[in-house]
Motif scaffolding. Structure first.
Motif, mmCIF file in Angstrom:
data_model
loop_
_atom_site.group_PDB
_atom_site.id
_atom_site.type_symbol
_atom_site.label_atom_id
_atom_site.label_comp_id
_atom_site.label_asym_id
_atom_site.label_seq_id
_atom_site.Cartn_x
_atom_site.Cartn_y
_atom_site.Cartn_z
ATOM 1 N N LEU A 75 99.435 -9.400 67.485
ATOM 2 C CA LEU A 75 100.646 -8.886 66.849
ATOM 3 C C LEU A 75 100.319 -7.641 66.027
ATOM 4 O O LEU A 75 99.155 -7.317 65.791
ATOM 5 C CB LEU A 75 101.287 -9.970 65.979
ATOM 6 N N HIS A 76 101.352 -6.960 65.583
ATOM 7 C CA HIS A 76 101.175 -5.686 64.898
ATOM 8 C C HIS A 76 101.550 -5.811 63.426
ATOM 9 O O HIS A 76 102.623 -6.321 63.084
ATOM 10 C CB HIS A 76 102.050 -4.615 65.572
ATOM 11 N N ASP A 77 100.649 -5.365 62.546
ATOM 12 C CA ASP A 77 100.917 -5.317 61.101
ATOM 13 C C ASP A 77 101.348 -6.662 60.541
ATOM 14 O O ASP A 77 102.256 -6.740 59.696
ATOM 15 C CB ASP A 77 102.001 -4.279 60.792
ATOM 16 N N ASN A 78 100.716 -7.735 60.977
ATOM 17 C CA ASN A 78 101.120 -9.062 60.496
ATOM 18 C C ASN A 78 100.069 -9.703 59.604
ATOM 19 O O ASN A 78 100.098 -10.913 59.368
ATOM 20 C CB ASN A 78 101.410 -10.000 61.665
ATOM 21 N N GLY A 79 99.140 -8.904 59.083
ATOM 22 C CA GLY A 79 98.113 -9.465 58.228
ATOM 23 C C GLY A 79 97.592 -8.450 57.231
ATOM 24 O O GLY A 79 97.825 -7.241 57.346
ATOM 25 N N VAL A 80 96.889 -8.964 56.222
ATOM 26 C CA VAL A 80 96.305 -8.122 55.178
ATOM 27 C C VAL A 80 94.897 -8.627 54.881
ATOM 28 O O VAL A 80 94.683 -9.827 54.699
ATOM 29 C CB VAL A 80 97.152 -8.164 53.887
ATOM 30 N N TYR A 81 93.932 -7.706 54.853
ATOM 31 C CA TYR A 81 92.572 -8.022 54.401
ATOM 32 C C TYR A 81 92.424 -7.594 52.952
ATOM 33 O O TYR A 81 92.821 -6.479 52.575
ATOM 34 C CB TYR A 81 91.531 -7.300 55.258
ATOM 35 N N LEU A 82 91.867 -8.478 52.125
ATOM 36 C CA LEU A 82 91.638 -8.185 50.717
ATOM 37 C C LEU A 82 90.136 -8.082 50.475
ATOM 38 O O LEU A 82 89.379 -9.008 50.808
ATOM 39 C CB LEU A 82 92.224 -9.295 49.834
ATOM 40 N N PRO A 83 89.656 -6.996 49.881
ATOM 41 C CA PRO A 83 88.214 -6.814 49.682
ATOM 42 C C PRO A 83 87.554 -7.878 48.823
ATOM 43 O O PRO A 83 86.334 -8.034 48.865
ATOM 44 C CB PRO A 83 88.139 -5.434 48.997
ATOM 45 N N VAL A 84 88.330 -8.627 48.047
ATOM 46 C CA VAL A 84 87.745 -9.708 47.247
ATOM 47 C C VAL A 84 87.330 -10.887 48.117
ATOM 48 O O VAL A 84 86.687 -11.825 47.643
ATOM 49 C CB VAL A 84 88.722 -10.194 46.156
ATOM 50 N N GLY A 85 87.711 -10.854 49.417
ATOM 51 C CA GLY A 85 87.302 -11.916 50.334
ATOM 52 C C GLY A 85 88.443 -12.769 50.820
ATOM 53 O O GLY A 85 88.338 -14.011 50.814
ATOM 54 N N GLY A 86 89.515 -12.156 51.254
ATOM 55 C CA GLY A 86 90.659 -12.929 51.741
ATOM 56 C C GLY A 86 91.359 -12.234 52.888
ATOM 57 O O GLY A 86 91.379 -11.004 52.966
ATOM 58 N N VAL A 87 91.917 -13.030 53.794
ATOM 59 C CA VAL A 87 92.800 -12.525 54.837
ATOM 60 C C VAL A 87 94.057 -13.390 54.807
ATOM 61 O O VAL A 87 93.971 -14.619 54.878
ATOM 62 C CB VAL A 87 92.165 -12.586 56.244
ATOM 63 N N TYR A 88 95.202 -12.731 54.695
ATOM 64 C CA TYR A 88 96.483 -13.432 54.705
ATOM 65 C C TYR A 88 97.288 -12.878 55.865
ATOM 66 O O TYR A 88 97.441 -11.659 56.008
ATOM 67 C CB TYR A 88 97.214 -13.188 53.382
ATOM 68 N N TYR A 89 97.792 -13.780 56.734
ATOM 69 C CA TYR A 89 98.633 -13.293 57.824
ATOM 70 C C TYR A 89 99.667 -14.336 58.194
ATOM 71 O O TYR A 89 99.627 -15.475 57.734
ATOM 72 C CB TYR A 89 97.797 -12.870 59.029
ATOM 73 N N TRP A 90 100.625 -13.938 59.054
ATOM 74 C CA TRP A 90 101.773 -14.772 59.369
ATOM 75 C C TRP A 90 102.156 -14.552 60.823
ATOM 76 O O TRP A 90 101.933 -13.493 61.398
ATOM 77 C CB TRP A 90 102.941 -14.448 58.434
ATOM 78 N N MET A 91 102.744 -15.584 61.432
ATOM 79 C CA MET A 91 103.094 -15.540 62.848
ATOM 80 C C MET A 91 104.357 -16.358 63.102
ATOM 81 O O MET A 91 104.675 -17.270 62.335
ATOM 82 C CB MET A 91 101.959 -16.108 63.715
ATOM 83 N N GLY A 92 105.052 -16.063 64.207
ATOM 84 C CA GLY A 92 106.159 -16.888 64.678
ATOM 85 C C GLY A 92 107.481 -16.580 64.016
ATOM 86 O O GLY A 92 107.567 -15.874 63.007
ATOM 87 N N ASP A 93 108.538 -17.158 64.589
ATOM 88 C CA ASP A 93 109.881 -16.943 64.067
ATOM 89 C C ASP A 93 110.005 -17.408 62.626
ATOM 90 O O ASP A 93 110.753 -16.833 61.833
ATOM 91 C CB ASP A 93 110.916 -17.675 64.936
ATOM 92 N N GLN A 94 109.271 -18.499 62.278
ATOM 93 C CA GLN A 94 109.353 -19.035 60.925
ATOM 94 C C GLN A 94 108.301 -18.425 60.006
ATOM 95 O O GLN A 94 108.163 -18.834 58.865
ATOM 96 C CB GLN A 94 109.178 -20.566 60.954
#
Length: 316
Positions: free
Chosen positions: A252-271
């Motif tokens: 998918l496109h632009d559906n996540g964020v990398y944080l230099p402190v050591g985290g990845v947050y992302y999301w998928m699907g209609d919900q």
């Protein structure tokens, strides 16, 4: 116990709820389905008691099994309906830890609030063994080996609610057992690549609302928290963190964020099912690609392993 769950994302959970809601439509109302023993945090409250603090025409109490982590919490989402069309319903949460917490653990949790940039902790005298406001509208109290948090609803009201609930903490049921969960087993190879060694300890836990996977080896800890509902606040929070980098996860496109402190947050699907993957300690240069790889390994099955599709509307 090392506190490894992201405090910021615990605050994000204000937008989610689950379980059966109890409602009081008049002064004599009680929580629907309440039982004599306190199996859930909402069982510690009576809507009339909540109304005496917050006023309102209608009080809704909704069970929420989470956030899970170290420690894990059980929560009660409180919604106050003042009976007007001009005032929107803004729910807030009462959370109580269901794992043992030592004074040192509690202090480490407070220190992490500051490290995460959520604001300084301000002591509140006369509540439990220790109490602090952490940032705007968030009260945390330590008493009898438990942490109680009130997130929202006004500072003075939060103190009154804590005073009401603190004497009842011993009535809560114990936490679900931690162990290993098949959905976490499926990505253990990627987690161990990030750890740089085989996992020495596993602490997975699943509730009706959240799935948490955790692998540790020495000082290194990798965790992933999956929530089966959308979280616009969480996405905004992640995107605004210092050094945040937009990611493309699971094709998918632009559906996540990398944080230099050591985290990845992302999301998928209609919900917009959300997942937060975290690594501590984290070296951006050495670990970034491995952390993103672990996050991506969840993508093919994320919508299947998410504990639920979406939260019910507040108060329903």
């Amino acid at each position: 116990m090392r506190l490894r769950a992201s405090v910021a994302f615990l605050l994000v959970l204000l937008t989610g709820c689950a379980g059966t809601a109890g409602t009081a439509d008049g002064p004599s109302g009680t929580k629907t389905g309440a039982v004599p023993t306190a199996t859930r945090v909402c069982d510690l409250l009576d809507p009339d008691e909540v109304r005496s603090i917050y006023a309102g025409m209608r009080i809704s109490l909704t069970d929420y099994a989470g956030p899970v982590g170290d420690p894990s919490f059980d929560s009660c989402q409180i919604t106050i309906d003042h009976g007007t069309t001009t005032s929107s319903l803004i729910p807030f949460q009462l959370q109580v830890s269901i794992d043992p917490v030592t004074p040192a653990d509690h202090q480490e949790l407070l220190d992490r609030y500051v490290a995460e940039g959520l604001g300084a902790s301000t002591p509140v005298p006369g509540l439990g063994e220790a109490a602090h406001f952490v940032g705007a509208g968030s009260l945390q109290v330590y008493a009898d080996g438990k942490v109680l948090r009130v997130q929202g609803g006004g500072d003075d009201n939060a103190i009154r609610l804590a005073e009401l609930v603190l004497p009842r903490l011993a009535e809560l049921a114990p936490a679900p057992e931690v162990g290993t969960v098949p959905a976490c087993d499926a990505v253990t190879a990627q987690a161990e690549a990030l750890l740089g060694a085989p996992a020495e300890e596993r602490r997975d836990r699943q509730t009706v609302d959240e799935l948490r996977c955790e692998w540790s080896a020495g000082r290194d800890v990798v965790s992933a928290t999956v929530r089966g509902y959308g979280d616009e606040v969480g996405r905004m929070w992640a995107a605004e963190r210092p050094g945040a980098e937009t990611l493309h996860i699971g094709g998918l496109h632009d559906n996540g964020v990398y944080l230099p402190v050591g985290g990845v947050y992302y999301w998928m699907g209609d919900q917009q099912v959300g997942i937060y993957v975290r690594h501590r300690p984290h070296d951006t240069e050495d670990d970034r690609d491995l952390l993103v790889g672990l996050a991506d390994a969840f993508a093919p099955t994320l919508l299947e392993i998410a504990p639920r599709v979406a939260p019910p509307a507040a108060g329903h």
